[in-house]
Design a protein around this motif. Structure first.
Motif, PDB file in Angstrom:
ATOM      1  N   ALA A 116       0.792  -1.336   0.111  1.00 22.54           N
ATOM      2  CA  ALA A 116       0.004  -0.002  -0.018  1.00 22.54           C
ATOM      3  C   ALA A 116       0.949   1.405  -0.076  1.00 22.54           C
TER       4      ALA A 116
ATOM      5  N   ASP B 118      -2.434   5.410   1.252  1.00 23.51           N
ATOM      6  CA  ASP B 118      -3.657   4.545   1.583  1.00 23.51           C
ATOM      7  C   ASP B 118      -4.327   3.854   0.163  1.00 23.51           C
ATOM      8  N   GLN B 119      -3.665   3.654  -0.866  1.00 19.90           N
ATOM      9  CA  GLN B 119      -4.179   2.758  -2.080  1.00 19.90           C
ATOM     10  C   GLN B 119      -3.436   1.521  -1.757  1.00 19.90           C
ATOM     11  N   PRO B 120      -4.183   0.453  -1.649  1.00 21.43           N
ATOM     12  CA  PRO B 120      -3.437  -0.965  -1.692  1.00 21.43           C
ATOM     13  C   PRO B 120      -3.309  -1.421  -3.253  1.00 21.43           C
TER      14      PRO B 120
END
Lengths: 150, 150
Positions: free
Chosen positions: B26, B29-31
């Motif tokens: 990640a 906050d973006q996996p």
């Protein structure tokens, strides 16, 4: 073995056939990935899924940015993998979401227990847990296909 | 279908048999989740893997917190899934890491192209990309097994 990028249309074809994906979410820089059941809806460019309330749902409520991965594996040298970023959107129990909820429920009716890996422990004496339905509105799609040289 | 939690030992058994996992990282906050080839090393409680330089490696260098998921699927009502959090640790090209690097390289020698889904497009005319080896030092292991009621 050759690796080729899939076109966006080919990625959508793979998603259309998929009934299982791995869904990743993240909170405070910690990613979390679990298998979930899905149905892809091309008209909305979204996948439908569901789960009981647990870590995954809590995290996606906090941070709706997710990523999902789908595979079709024939052999070590013949496979397809599609990765999609997306945004979690819960289907609420409100009147406003009634139609979406009815639809999501119908999609998964036939495979009602397949999605349980991501849930809490369930034994035969427990009452079935209440599912939370959600959609993942898809963003960028990327895919790769492996094949043997001709 | 019944769902039961696996013990830590059972989780380790599943990891020991796994040659493929889905690795989630990640950033901001973006996996991001992709399939990678693995070997589990019980003595270190770590998995070895490798990839070419790309989004996954760049993100794990920025944020070493990862999560991996392994499956053994027999049927819709007979499967096992193990999820592990972990920390990315790159095996460098320095003299200090020479032994680790030799070992990682030997582990994956026989399946040298299986890991390519996560790499850039590769065609027959390209030179093979240079692999980056890494370990994921495992933290919490959780696992679930589905079975039919007897």
């Amino acid at each position: 073995m050759l690796i080729h990028k899939l076109t966006a249309d080919e990625c959508r074809d793979v998603l259309s056939r998929a009934r299982l994906c791995r869904l990743a979410c993240a909170r405070s820089d910690q990613p979390y990935v679990v298998p979930v059941s899905i149905y892809y809806e091309p008209a909305e460019n979204a996948v439908y899924s569901f789960s009981v309330l647990g870590q995954k749902i809590r995290w996606m409520r906090d941070n709706p940015l997710v990523c999902l991965e789908v595979e079709e594996i024939v052999s070590r040298s013949a496979w397809v993998s599609v990765v999609a970023t997306g945004r979690y959107k819960e289907i609420s129990r409100s009147t406003e979401d009634a139609e979406l909820r009815r639809r999501a429920s119908a999609l998964f009716e036939k495979q009602s227990q397949w999605w349980l890996p991501a849930t809490a422990e369930v034994t035969s004496t427990d009452r079935p847990p209440v599912p939370i339905f959600f959609r993942v509105m898809l963003g960028r799609l990327t895919g790769r296909r492996a094949s043997k040289p001709e």
